[in-house]
Motif scaffolding. Structure first.
Motif, mmCIF file in Angstrom:
data_model
loop_
_atom_site.group_PDB
_atom_site.id
_atom_site.type_symbol
_atom_site.label_atom_id
_atom_site.label_comp_id
_atom_site.label_asym_id
_atom_site.label_seq_id
_atom_site.Cartn_x
_atom_site.Cartn_y
_atom_site.Cartn_z
ATOM 1 N N ALA A 191 -17.718 10.620 -18.827
ATOM 2 C CA ALA A 191 -16.750 9.687 -19.404
ATOM 3 C C ALA A 191 -16.891 9.577 -20.919
ATOM 4 O O ALA A 191 -17.930 9.905 -21.495
ATOM 5 C CB ALA A 191 -16.922 8.310 -18.760
ATOM 6 N N ASP A 192 -15.822 9.110 -21.567
ATOM 7 C CA ASP A 192 -15.859 8.757 -22.984
ATOM 8 C C ASP A 192 -14.943 7.570 -23.204
ATOM 9 O O ASP A 192 -14.397 7.012 -22.245
ATOM 10 C CB ASP A 192 -15.490 9.944 -23.879
ATOM 11 C CG ASP A 192 -14.087 10.489 -23.602
ATOM 12 O OD1 ASP A 192 -13.195 9.697 -23.235
ATOM 13 O OD2 ASP A 192 -13.888 11.710 -23.750
ATOM 14 N N GLU A 193 -14.744 7.181 -24.478
ATOM 15 C CA GLU A 193 -13.979 5.971 -24.754
ATOM 16 C C GLU A 193 -12.518 6.064 -24.312
ATOM 17 O O GLU A 193 -11.873 5.043 -24.053
ATOM 18 C CB GLU A 193 -14.060 5.603 -26.243
ATOM 19 C CG GLU A 193 -13.389 6.589 -27.198
ATOM 20 C CD GLU A 193 -14.339 7.663 -27.692
ATOM 21 O OE1 GLU A 193 -14.175 8.098 -28.840
ATOM 22 O OE2 GLU A 193 -15.231 8.072 -26.921
ATOM 23 N N HIS A 194 -11.991 7.295 -24.215
ATOM 24 C CA HIS A 194 -10.598 7.479 -23.796
ATOM 25 C C HIS A 194 -10.470 7.706 -22.296
ATOM 26 O O HIS A 194 -9.383 7.583 -21.741
ATOM 27 C CB HIS A 194 -9.974 8.660 -24.543
ATOM 28 C CG HIS A 194 -10.083 8.541 -26.030
ATOM 29 N ND1 HIS A 194 -9.518 7.498 -26.741
ATOM 30 C CD2 HIS A 194 -10.713 9.323 -26.955
ATOM 31 C CE1 HIS A 194 -9.785 7.654 -28.026
ATOM 32 N NE2 HIS A 194 -10.511 8.749 -28.193
ATOM 33 N N HIS A 195 -11.567 8.045 -21.654
ATOM 34 C CA HIS A 195 -11.568 8.310 -20.211
ATOM 35 C C HIS A 195 -12.730 7.553 -19.579
ATOM 36 O O HIS A 195 -13.775 8.134 -19.296
ATOM 37 C CB HIS A 195 -11.687 9.812 -19.935
ATOM 38 C CG HIS A 195 -10.698 10.643 -20.674
ATOM 39 N ND1 HIS A 195 -10.959 11.174 -21.926
ATOM 40 C CD2 HIS A 195 -9.437 11.023 -20.350
ATOM 41 C CE1 HIS A 195 -9.912 11.854 -22.339
ATOM 42 N NE2 HIS A 195 -8.962 11.775 -21.405
ATOM 43 N N GLY A 229 -16.647 0.188 -32.198
ATOM 44 C CA GLY A 229 -15.200 0.277 -32.009
ATOM 45 C C GLY A 229 -14.831 -0.115 -30.587
ATOM 46 O O GLY A 229 -15.664 -0.078 -29.681
ATOM 47 N N ILE A 230 -13.585 -0.490 -30.400
ATOM 48 C CA ILE A 230 -13.111 -0.895 -29.075
ATOM 49 C C ILE A 230 -11.827 -0.143 -28.733
ATOM 50 O O ILE A 230 -10.967 0.068 -29.597
ATOM 51 C CB ILE A 230 -12.890 -2.427 -28.996
ATOM 52 C CG1 ILE A 230 -12.532 -2.861 -27.582
ATOM 53 C CG2 ILE A 230 -11.827 -2.896 -29.989
ATOM 54 C CD1 ILE A 230 -12.576 -4.376 -27.368
ATOM 55 N N VAL A 231 -11.733 0.309 -27.498
ATOM 56 C CA VAL A 231 -10.524 0.941 -26.969
ATOM 57 C C VAL A 231 -10.074 0.124 -25.765
ATOM 58 O O VAL A 231 -10.861 -0.108 -24.832
ATOM 59 C CB VAL A 231 -10.788 2.400 -26.538
ATOM 60 C CG1 VAL A 231 -9.552 3.001 -25.887
ATOM 61 C CG2 VAL A 231 -11.217 3.246 -27.733
ATOM 62 N N PHE A 232 -8.827 -0.337 -25.785
ATOM 63 C CA PHE A 232 -8.284 -1.121 -24.672
ATOM 64 C C PHE A 232 -7.656 -0.185 -23.644
ATOM 65 O O PHE A 232 -7.064 0.836 -23.992
ATOM 66 C CB PHE A 232 -7.236 -2.114 -25.187
ATOM 67 C CG PHE A 232 -7.761 -3.051 -26.242
ATOM 68 C CD1 PHE A 232 -8.604 -4.095 -25.899
ATOM 69 C CD2 PHE A 232 -7.420 -2.889 -27.579
ATOM 70 C CE1 PHE A 232 -9.100 -4.956 -26.868
ATOM 71 C CE2 PHE A 232 -7.904 -3.738 -28.551
ATOM 72 C CZ PHE A 232 -8.752 -4.780 -28.198
ATOM 73 N N HIS A 233 -7.769 -0.582 -22.383
ATOM 74 C CA HIS A 233 -7.219 0.244 -21.314
ATOM 75 C C HIS A 233 -6.017 -0.396 -20.636
ATOM 76 O O HIS A 233 -5.511 0.138 -19.643
ATOM 77 C CB HIS A 233 -8.304 0.559 -20.283
ATOM 78 C CG HIS A 233 -9.483 1.249 -20.883
ATOM 79 N ND1 HIS A 233 -9.386 2.431 -21.595
ATOM 80 C CD2 HIS A 233 -10.806 0.904 -20.924
ATOM 81 C CE1 HIS A 233 -10.589 2.795 -22.023
ATOM 82 N NE2 HIS A 233 -11.464 1.882 -21.625
ATOM 83 N N SER A 234 -5.550 -1.519 -21.180
ATOM 84 C CA SER A 234 -4.330 -2.156 -20.678
ATOM 85 C C SER A 234 -3.847 -3.175 -21.702
ATOM 86 O O SER A 234 -4.618 -3.621 -22.568
ATOM 87 C CB SER A 234 -4.578 -2.850 -19.332
ATOM 88 O OG SER A 234 -5.440 -3.959 -19.493
ATOM 89 N N THR A 236 -1.591 0.340 -27.575
ATOM 90 C CA THR A 236 -1.516 1.768 -27.882
ATOM 91 C C THR A 236 -2.641 2.476 -27.143
ATOM 92 O O THR A 236 -3.813 2.314 -27.491
ATOM 93 C CB THR A 236 -1.664 2.022 -29.397
ATOM 94 O OG1 THR A 236 -0.703 1.242 -30.110
ATOM 95 C CG2 THR A 236 -1.476 3.498 -29.713
ATOM 96 N N PRO A 237 -2.307 3.232 -26.093
ATOM 97 C CA PRO A 237 -3.365 3.910 -25.318
ATOM 98 C C PRO A 237 -4.211 4.826 -26.207
ATOM 99 O O PRO A 237 -3.683 5.591 -27.014
ATOM 100 C CB PRO A 237 -2.582 4.724 -24.279
ATOM 101 C CG PRO A 237 -1.252 4.042 -24.177
ATOM 102 C CD PRO A 237 -0.965 3.513 -25.549
#
Length: 446
Positions: free
Chosen positions: A213-217, A82-87, A117-118
């Motif tokens: 850290a984690d995917e949201h932080h 999975g991928i989480v974008f930070h901007s 979407t953060p």
């Protein structure tokens, strides 16, 4: 077999070919499952995150590698990525890569103009649905197919303390320097080691930040001041180094800043502990004035000219190989013997060892200070295919293991200078000082 259970973290900002700047945090469970975080950044200090990959799967250790001595081969299977974008910028850039890819079912991965979407996790790969949109990112986990764990004791450095503490390091397979080859490449060398979250070198400011850290932080490391490039002096390997195509070696460089000349000793071995020497190469020449790299922020571009070289075979196999080489291609024909150095400048190098003279290499350098205020020198990573960076377009975009400045190494290597020479009798029977391979003795001292 290496024991992997537990969490392993990067000890700082890592640079992969491209360049890509990232930190890693991998958690291995006793039931062979793993969860891995790869945090990607815009900058070489890893202080401005772009996106995070969350990778889940299963790993099965197999047999000792018959290609890379000291390593264990492994099979892995990915369950999810999975991928989480930070901007918004990161989301737009990655979406354009995926939408342009030819992978079936990936072209409409993210609709054009969709707002960021953060904290949202988007699925790139799923074993259940057989969807895989990771290729557009140049993503592969082939690093898990080659594993090595090293354990050693670190002396306690705080005032008034004696004794030592355990340090565990995890070496995973190297990343191909050609992005197009990365998806198919099976590693034969290693990348920068991760360290156990419980047993790591102290101090390590980055270790705790990455561990929490984690995917949201994502971990945000403190920005590092860029040091001026000051090459003058002597620099030496801190460990036995492994390169692709099964090369074990240590390096020792001397740079003369007043006239921009350099000398280098490359000590090659047949084992991963650098205890069985095979041959030594001495090379010298001059280098150009450094220019800031436009491609790899924080790096300095230089050109190195190699004009002279000497070779010392250290074992019977190398002696046989050199003596059977084509006459005129590597020193004096059929005149090689173990422990005896020979100049190969007159034959324009040594074809059997892949050395050409004169020779120019286009390099990437970087200097840093570690947490113990030692000066470190990073030299560009060698092309994985074994070629030479002999043109500007082949200049490295990532780095090899760092060298430490010898003046800053006296605390860790107290026997360095005293072991540099050994007594030998000269022709008159008197004691004579003969230089010995410095890096080889360094590891004996360790």
């Amino acid at each position: 077999p290496p024991r992997l259970e537990g969490r392993w973290v990067s000890t700082g900002c890592e640079v992969r070919p491209g360049p890509e700047f990232l930190t890693r945090s991998y958690l291995f469970y006793a039931n062979r499952l793993f969860k891995a975080y790869q945090f990607y950044y815009w900058d070489p200090s890893c202080s401005d995150p772009s996106y995070t990959l969350l990778i889940k799967g299963r790993l099965r250790l197999r047999q000792p590698s018959w290609i890379t001595r000291g390593a264990t081969e492994a099979d892995y299977h990915l369950h999810k990525v999975g991928i989480v974008f930070h901007s918004q910028r990161a989301m737009r850039e990655v979406a354009s890569w995926i939408n342009q890819s030819s992978a079936e079912g990936c072209r409409g991965f993210l609709p054009e103009g969709r707002s960021w979407t953060p904290g949202a996790l988007y699925e790139l790969l799923s074993a259940k649905t057989e969807r895989d949109c990771t290729a557009a990112l140049g993503f592969a986990m082939h690093e898990l197919s080659l594993v090595r764990v090293e354990r050693h004791q670190q002396p306690l450095l705080r005032p008034g303390q004696s004794g030592s503490q355990l340090v565990e390091e995890l070496y995973l397979g190297d990343i191909h320097t050609d992005r197009l080859e990365r998806l198919h490449y099976r590693p034969t060398g290693y990348q920068r080691p991760m360290q156990s979250a419980l047993h790591h070198v102290h101090p390590c400011p980055a270790c705790g930040i990455i561990y929490r850290a984690d995917e949201h932080h994502p971990p945000i490391l403190p920005a590092r001041a860029q040091l001026p490039m000051q090459l003058s002096g002597s620099w030496v390997s801190t460990r036995c180094e492994v390169r692709p195509a099964v090369l074990f070696l240590t390096r020792y460089f001397i740079f003369h800043g007043n006239n921009h000349t350099w000398e280098g000793y490359y000590y090659h071995y047949s084992d991963p502990l650098c205890q069985q020497p095979t041959f030594t190469i001495y090379a010298s020449g001059h280098y150009s004035q450094g220019m800031p790299s436009s491609k790899v922020r924080g790096g300095t571009e230089l050109a190195f000219k190699v004009t002279r070289a000497r070779v010392t075979p250290m074992d019977a196999v190398t002696v046989t190989m050199l003596n059977s080489s084509e006459p005129g291609s590597c020193g004096l024909a059929s005149s090689w013997s173990a422990g005896v150095e020979q100049d190969i400048t007159a034959t324009n190098g040594c074809l059997a060892l892949g050395i050409r003279l004169p020779h120019t290499e286009y390099e990437l350098f970087k200097t840093e200070q570690d947490t113990r205020d030692r000066s470190l020198l990073y030299i560009g990573e060698r092309p994985t295919d074994g070629s030479s960076p002999d043109s500007p377009d082949k200049r490295p975009t990532s780095y090899q293991a760092p060298l430490v400045q010898c003046a800053g190494a006296s605390e860790e290597f107290p026997s360095y200078v005293s072991l540099k020479y050994s007594g030998r009798k000269d022709a008159n029977g008197k004691e004579a000082l003969k230089p010995l391979p410095v890096a080889f003795l360094l590891f004996i001292a360790l």
